[in-house]
Motif scaffolding. Structure first.
Motif, mmCIF file in Angstrom:
data_model
loop_
_atom_site.group_PDB
_atom_site.id
_atom_site.type_symbol
_atom_site.label_atom_id
_atom_site.label_comp_id
_atom_site.label_asym_id
_atom_site.label_seq_id
_atom_site.Cartn_x
_atom_site.Cartn_y
_atom_site.Cartn_z
ATOM 1 N N ARG A 42 -112.634 -31.095 -53.682
ATOM 2 C CA ARG A 42 -113.650 -31.143 -54.736
ATOM 3 C C ARG A 42 -114.823 -32.002 -54.268
ATOM 4 N NH1 ARG A 42 -110.873 -35.580 -55.447
ATOM 5 N NH2 ARG A 42 -111.649 -37.267 -56.781
ATOM 6 N N PRO A 43 -116.020 -31.824 -54.831
ATOM 7 C CA PRO A 43 -117.211 -32.557 -54.354
ATOM 8 C C PRO A 43 -117.047 -34.073 -54.360
ATOM 9 C CG PRO A 43 -117.854 -30.762 -55.793
ATOM 10 C CD PRO A 43 -116.359 -30.829 -55.856
ATOM 11 N N GLU A 44 -116.292 -34.616 -55.332
ATOM 12 C CA GLU A 44 -116.163 -36.073 -55.445
ATOM 13 C C GLU A 44 -115.074 -36.652 -54.537
ATOM 14 O OE1 GLU A 44 -117.583 -34.029 -59.023
ATOM 15 O OE2 GLU A 44 -115.635 -33.972 -57.987
ATOM 16 N N SER A 45 -114.368 -35.816 -53.838
ATOM 17 C CA SER A 45 -113.237 -36.282 -53.034
ATOM 18 C C SER A 45 -113.683 -37.255 -51.950
ATOM 19 C CB SER A 45 -112.538 -35.093 -52.379
ATOM 20 O OG SER A 45 -111.590 -35.517 -51.424
ATOM 21 N N THR A 46 -112.917 -38.325 -51.790
ATOM 22 C CA THR A 46 -113.227 -39.323 -50.759
ATOM 23 C C THR A 46 -112.680 -38.926 -49.383
ATOM 24 O OG1 THR A 46 -111.222 -40.563 -51.327
ATOM 25 C CG2 THR A 46 -113.265 -41.206 -52.431
ATOM 26 N N VAL A 47 -111.931 -37.825 -49.313
ATOM 27 C CA VAL A 47 -111.401 -37.382 -48.017
ATOM 28 C C VAL A 47 -111.911 -35.990 -47.639
ATOM 29 C CG1 VAL A 47 -109.312 -38.784 -48.285
ATOM 30 C CG2 VAL A 47 -109.282 -36.378 -49.003
ATOM 31 N N ARG A 48 -112.768 -35.428 -48.468
ATOM 32 C CA ARG A 48 -113.249 -34.068 -48.217
ATOM 33 C C ARG A 48 -113.911 -33.945 -46.853
ATOM 34 N NH1 ARG A 48 -118.053 -31.063 -51.656
ATOM 35 N NH2 ARG A 48 -117.752 -28.966 -50.812
ATOM 36 N N GLN A 49 -114.633 -34.981 -46.442
ATOM 37 C CA GLN A 49 -115.359 -34.938 -45.168
ATOM 38 C C GLN A 49 -114.434 -34.825 -43.963
ATOM 39 O OE1 GLN A 49 -117.109 -38.847 -44.135
ATOM 40 N NE2 GLN A 49 -115.966 -39.670 -45.895
ATOM 41 N N TYR A 50 -113.139 -35.124 -44.170
ATOM 42 C CA TYR A 50 -112.178 -35.080 -43.064
ATOM 43 C C TYR A 50 -111.430 -33.744 -43.000
ATOM 44 C CZ TYR A 50 -113.076 -40.096 -43.284
ATOM 45 O OH TYR A 50 -113.678 -41.330 -43.310
ATOM 46 N N ASP A 51 -111.877 -32.765 -43.761
ATOM 47 C CA ASP A 51 -111.324 -31.410 -43.723
ATOM 48 C C ASP A 51 -109.813 -31.392 -43.973
ATOM 49 O OD1 ASP A 51 -111.271 -28.677 -43.473
ATOM 50 O OD2 ASP A 51 -111.231 -28.690 -41.272
ATOM 51 N N PRO A 52 -109.389 -31.811 -45.164
ATOM 52 C CA PRO A 52 -107.952 -31.858 -45.455
ATOM 53 C C PRO A 52 -107.340 -30.464 -45.593
ATOM 54 C CG PRO A 52 -109.205 -32.367 -47.432
ATOM 55 C CD PRO A 52 -110.204 -32.278 -46.300
ATOM 56 N N LEU A 53 -106.149 -30.305 -45.049
ATOM 57 C CA LEU A 53 -105.381 -29.075 -45.179
ATOM 58 C C LEU A 53 -104.010 -29.435 -45.725
ATOM 59 C CD1 LEU A 53 -105.002 -26.008 -44.637
ATOM 60 C CD2 LEU A 53 -104.097 -26.658 -42.384
ATOM 61 N N VAL A 54 -103.626 -28.815 -46.838
ATOM 62 C CA VAL A 54 -102.328 -29.074 -47.456
ATOM 63 C C VAL A 54 -101.423 -27.873 -47.197
ATOM 64 C CG1 VAL A 54 -101.114 -29.641 -49.604
ATOM 65 C CG2 VAL A 54 -103.478 -30.423 -49.259
#
Length: 408
Positions: A42-54
């Motif tokens: 989501r836009p507010e995520s603090t880890v979005r920039q690290y390209d998380p994959l679940v």
């Protein structure tokens, strides 16, 4: 002595039905880690920039999960959050885990989850509502492809699974708080790909058969419409049976219980694309100890995707664990040979219920007989028109070779 091959196959098929995780639980698990992935992007995520994959790992990913003994027990859904744009040079294990923990706790609060987030040694644990009957372990990770490939190449070992290697966090590790290249290694994607390779031919045949049946019934089904969990192979079924047998045999001594990854790995090595559960089960019971290496005083059951990892590493420090494994294997051979020799469904149930559980064993018989006392007592061969083959005969002595066969 002969066994009624169609009869024992019918009994084992019914037994697996008693152990199977309902499809809606697989769908529920998939929805849960998909939801978490969307949250982390989501836009507010603090880890979005690290390209998380679940993604999912463990028995749910392999299709070998078994339902809990009772409705009071929970399913354990294991997942990984791999931050693909981070490296071990960027964060310590502690920093990575804490950073992801902030998002996990925010997700927990946003979803109105009542039970608090728990911290495990390697993961964060999300406990869902009581009705959901499962919790999800979330393991933080970063890619480890380059280092793993270098390690394997230096020893001239197979690198085919290295592209999915990851490094994970563990607060018990001495380097947990400092920047270091020395992190615990894992490769759940690689392992599941290896496992899939051991049953690929049978899996594809079964998937095509399911699709053809659906199409005959008027469904416009394609491969993409059929999730893997809807296809059950004899290898997966045999592992499910062996895991439940193990669980009940060690119900009062959990510390000695052979771990699932050992059973799964040895079973996959021993499997030879049998098309029936009985064929797979008896081949696995007969051959699985051949893939245990004895190197002096040490037992080795190598991770097929990471030969530096020994799944039996605790056996050297705790030799009672090795003894427990071989005791369990002898008992499993005896129980299922007795079931194979039985001529009625009731006798098959009686042969295995102590280790398979009364509920599962009698439930299997009820599935086959509709609860009829007359059919329970009838010969299985008459009930299903069975042929006969020689009953499985297992070696009395453990076979512990010094060179493994079939390792990747």
């Amino acid at each position: 002595m002969n066994m009624h091959v169609n009869t024992i196959e019918a009994f084992l098929e019914a037994l697996v039905k008693e152990l199977e995780v309902p499809e809606h639980r697989y769908e529920q698990a998939q929805t849960s880690y998909t939801s978490l992935g969307e949250w982390l992007h989501r836009p507010e995520s603090t880890v979005r920039q690290y390209d998380p994959l679940v993604y999912c790992q463990g028995s749910f990913r392999l299709g070998t999960a078994i339902r809990p003994h009772t409705d009071a027990e929970e399913y354990d859904v294991d997942s990984v959050v791999e931050l693909r744009s981070l490296t071990k040079r960027d964060k310590t294990q502690q920093q990575l885990k804490a950073m992801l923990g902030v998002e996990i706790k925010a997700y927990h609060d946003a979803k109105g989850m009542e039970k608090p987030v728990r911290e495990g040694n390697r993961c964060w644990v999300l406990d869902y509502a009581d009705g959901a009957q499962f919790h999800m372990d979330v393991v933080p990770a970063v890619p480890n492809t380059e280092q793993q490939r270098s390690l394997l190449e230096a020893r001239m070992l197979d690198t085919r699974w290295a592209s999915t290697a990851i490094s994970i966090t563990d607060r018990r590790e001495p380097n947990y708080w400092v920047l270091s290249e020395d992190w615990p290694r894992s490769n759940p994607k690689g392992y599941s790909n290896w496992f899939a390779s051991r049953q690929a031919a049978v899996f594809e045949r079964r998937r095509r058969a399911i699709l053809e049946t659906m199409q005959k019934q008027g469904f416009r089904a394609s491969v993409e419409d059929l999730p893997d969990f809807k296809v059950k192979t004899p290898l997966q079924s045999a592992i499910m049976i062996l895991k439940r047998h193990r669980d009940n045999m060690f119900a009062r001594d959990l510390d000695l219980r052979p771990i699932s990854v050992i059973i799964t790995t040895l079973a996959a090595h021993a499997y030879e694309n049998q098309d029936t559960i009985s064929g797979a089960l008896f081949a696995i019971l007969d051959r699985m100890d051949q893939f245990i290496v004895r190197d002096g005083r040490k037992y080795i059951i190598a991770n097929p995707t990471d030969p530096f990892e020994n799944f039996a590493d605790r056996w050297e420090r705790e030799p009672q664990k090795a003894e427990a494994f071989f005791d369990w294997l002898r008992q499993a051979r005896a129980d299922f040979r007795a079931a194979a020799l039985a001529t009625t469904y009731k006798d098959m149930s009686d042969a295995v219920y102590q280790r398979m559980g009364y509920r599962a064993a009698t439930g299997a018989v009820d599935r086959l007989t509709g609860g009829s006392r007359l059919l329970r007592a009838a010969t299985g061969a008459t009930a299903v028109g069975a042929g006969t083959v020689t009953a499985p005969s297992f070696a009395n002595a453990d076979r512990r070779p010094t060179t493994p066969k079939g390792y990747a």
